[in-house]
Design an enzyme around this catalytic site. Structure first.
Site, mmCIF file in Angstrom:
data_model
loop_
_atom_site.group_PDB
_atom_site.id
_atom_site.type_symbol
_atom_site.label_atom_id
_atom_site.label_comp_id
_atom_site.label_asym_id
_atom_site.label_seq_id
_atom_site.Cartn_x
_atom_site.Cartn_y
_atom_site.Cartn_z
ATOM 1 N N SER A 123 0.851 -1.200 0.000
ATOM 2 C CA SER A 123 0.000 0.000 0.000
ATOM 3 C C SER A 123 0.884 1.247 0.000
ATOM 4 O O SER A 123 2.102 1.164 0.245
ATOM 5 C CB SER A 123 -0.895 0.003 1.238
ATOM 6 O OG SER A 123 -0.106 0.258 2.398
ATOM 7 N N ASP A 159 -1.268 -1.589 -3.954
ATOM 8 C CA ASP A 159 -2.642 -1.633 -3.452
ATOM 9 C C ASP A 159 -3.179 -0.202 -3.305
ATOM 10 O O ASP A 159 -2.500 0.661 -2.723
ATOM 11 C CB ASP A 159 -2.615 -2.340 -2.084
ATOM 12 C CG ASP A 159 -4.000 -2.679 -1.568
ATOM 13 O OD1 ASP A 159 -4.919 -2.872 -2.378
ATOM 14 O OD2 ASP A 159 -4.148 -2.767 -0.323
ATOM 15 N N HIS A 160 -4.366 0.064 -3.812
ATOM 16 C CA HIS A 160 -5.018 1.376 -3.676
ATOM 17 C C HIS A 160 -4.116 2.547 -4.076
ATOM 18 O O HIS A 160 -3.909 3.485 -3.284
ATOM 19 C CB HIS A 160 -5.522 1.591 -2.239
ATOM 20 C CG HIS A 160 -6.645 0.682 -1.874
ATOM 21 N ND1 HIS A 160 -7.927 0.858 -2.346
ATOM 22 C CD2 HIS A 160 -6.678 -0.437 -1.109
ATOM 23 C CE1 HIS A 160 -8.700 -0.106 -1.880
ATOM 24 N NE2 HIS A 160 -7.968 -0.921 -1.135
ATOM 25 N N GLY A 195 -10.886 -3.114 7.169
ATOM 26 C CA GLY A 195 -10.691 -3.011 8.608
ATOM 27 C C GLY A 195 -11.303 -4.155 9.400
ATOM 28 O O GLY A 195 -11.786 -5.147 8.841
ATOM 29 N N ARG A 209 13.761 -10.579 18.647
ATOM 30 C CA ARG A 209 13.740 -11.763 17.789
ATOM 31 C C ARG A 209 12.902 -12.888 18.374
ATOM 32 O O ARG A 209 12.412 -13.739 17.631
ATOM 33 C CB ARG A 209 15.182 -12.251 17.531
ATOM 34 C CG ARG A 209 15.959 -11.274 16.674
ATOM 35 C CD ARG A 209 17.425 -11.615 16.639
ATOM 36 N NE ARG A 209 18.017 -11.517 17.975
ATOM 37 C CZ ARG A 209 19.323 -11.485 18.213
ATOM 38 N NH1 ARG A 209 20.179 -11.548 17.218
ATOM 39 N NH2 ARG A 209 19.795 -11.398 19.445
HETATM 40 P P1 13P Z 1 -9.155 -6.133 5.042
HETATM 41 O O1 13P Z 1 -9.122 -4.885 5.855
HETATM 42 O O2 13P Z 1 -10.469 -6.821 5.131
HETATM 43 O O3 13P Z 1 -8.037 -7.062 5.341
HETATM 44 O O4 13P Z 1 -9.007 -5.699 3.495
HETATM 45 C C1 13P Z 1 -7.734 -5.522 2.910
HETATM 46 C C2 13P Z 1 -7.800 -4.886 1.572
HETATM 47 O O5 13P Z 1 -8.822 -4.793 0.929
HETATM 48 C C3 13P Z 1 -6.535 -4.378 1.033
HETATM 49 O O6 13P Z 1 -6.707 -3.719 -0.181
HETATM 50 O O1 G3H Z 2 -7.015 -1.402 1.990
HETATM 51 C C1 G3H Z 2 -6.112 -1.038 2.721
HETATM 52 C C2 G3H Z 2 -5.117 -2.006 3.210
HETATM 53 O O2 G3H Z 2 -5.601 -2.708 4.313
HETATM 54 C C3 G3H Z 2 -3.818 -1.317 3.454
HETATM 55 O O3 G3H Z 2 -3.827 -0.625 4.652
HETATM 56 O O4 G3H Z 2 -3.135 1.619 3.845
HETATM 57 O O5 G3H Z 2 -3.021 1.040 6.284
HETATM 58 O O6 G3H Z 2 -1.406 0.021 4.643
HETATM 59 P P1 G3H Z 2 -2.787 0.600 4.874
HETATM 60 ZN ZN ZN Z 3 -8.601 -2.703 -0.334
#
Ligand code: 13P
Ligand code: G3H
Ligand code: ZN
Length: 316
Positions: A48, A81-82, A180, A280
């Site tokens: 992300s 991601d996103h 979440g 560790r």
């Molecule tokens: P969760 O918060 O359900 O694990 O979703 C993760 C997600 O969609 C990451 O893009």
């Molecule tokens: O969809 C979001 C993912 O759970 C990533 O979360 O942006 O806090 O790394 P983050």
């Molecule tokens: Zn997501």
């Protein structure tokens, strides 16, 4: 070996879904590779924007390249991601990512198409594939909280036009999940009817389910018993994954559940060993527990056991 999600989706479509796991540090990466090899599954590593800026984005790249050498049998995609548009270009130009997500879900329809199209053109020129999103999930991501009332299910009537005009390679759809640990205020309501309608309009096209952590109640109870406070946390029933896969879902995103494993391991470890301070010690427990968690998740996804066939399919 790093491959594109496109190839993985071709193998998986209609049969099983591939786990897309968010990672942030060394211990997660090691546990992730071990768990996928233990269960013989292909997988997707998700990074992300928050993970990229947690330290320096180059650290994650270095760790993943090292894991690729340490575990040569592993077959995986590296996915942003996103992403916003600028981050997508940064990843496309890095030469490291095999797949990016442009998240235009908060934009009006036409703007989402135009933004996605620009990213697709840049990505395809370099052999990189693009996930786009239509509809809006509820929950928390990247410091943005989407209220239940503002979340919007994907409109199946728009899905085909969106895919055709944007040129995206896979589509994240909103069918009732949310990001979440606090999904579903009442009972779970995944809209498989909406998913089925989308598949009907986009036969053979890979779909993606975000917000798919299960938030196991046993995990929540253990965290709370060890001093945590996650009252009311609730997630998606993992028994639904196979049905989603039959309806064209080839990628299922899981982040929160991995965070819960981390929290449970570390809370319990320090409660049980108040005299310890070597990082560790819990780190070893976490890597082993994370690997177990991944392997178990892959059984629900149906990706467990697919690796030998995927390697053959890819000519490896
Ligand atoms: P969760 O918060 O359900 O694990 O979703 C993760 C997600 O969609 C990451 O893009
Ligand atoms: O969809 C979001 C993912 O759970 C990533 O979360 O942006 O806090 O790394 P983050
Ligand atoms: Zn997501």
């Amino acid at each position: 070996m790093i491959v594109t999600t496109k190839k993985l989706f071709e193998h998986a479509y209609g049969k099983y879904a591939i786990g897309a796991y968010n990672i942030n540090n060394l211990e997660q990466i090691v546990g992730l590779f071990r768990g996928n090899l233990d269960s013989q599954a292909p997988f997707i590593i998700q990074i992300s924007k928050g993970a990229r800026s947690y330290t320096d984005k180059l650290f994650l790249e270095g760790l993943i390249r090292a894991a690729d050498e340490v575990y040569p049998e592993a077959v995986f995609a590296v996915h942003l991601d996103h992403g916003d548009e600028a981050t997508c270009y940064d990843c496309i130009n890095s030469g490291f990512y095999s797949s990016v997500m442009i998240d235009g879900s908060s934009l009006p329809f036409e703007e989402n198409i135009a933004t996605t199209r620009r990213v697709v053109d840049a990505a395809h020129a370099k052999g990189i594939v693009v996930e786009a999103e239509l509809g809006m999930l509820g929950g928390v991501e990247e410091h943005v909280q989407v209220a239940e009332a503002d979340a919007k299910l994907t409109n199946p009537a728009q899905a085909r036009e969106f895919v055709e005009r944007s040129g995206c390679d896979s589509l994240a759809v909103a069918i009732g999940t949310s990001h979440g640990a606090f999904k579903f205020s009442g009972t779970q309501s995944l809209h498989f009817d909406v998913l089925a309608e989308i598949q009907e309009r986009l036969p053979g096209f890979p779909l993606v389910m975000h917000g798919s952590s299960s938030v196991p109640q046993e995990e929540v109870e253990r965290i709370n018993a060890a001093g945590g406070n996650l009252a009311g946390a609730k997630g998606v029933d993992a028994n639904q994954f196979r049905h989603a896969a039959e309806l064209g879902v080839t990628k299922i995103n899981i982040d929160t559940d991995g965070r819960l494993v981390w929290t449970r391991v570390h809370r319990e470890f320090f409660l049980q060993h108040p005299e310890k301070f070597d990082l560790r010690d819990p780190g070893k427990v976490f890597m082993a527990e994370y690997a177990k968690f991944i392997a178990a998740k892959n059984e629900y996804l149906g990706s467990a056991g697919q690796l030998p066939d995927v390697r053959k399919f890819l000519g490896l």
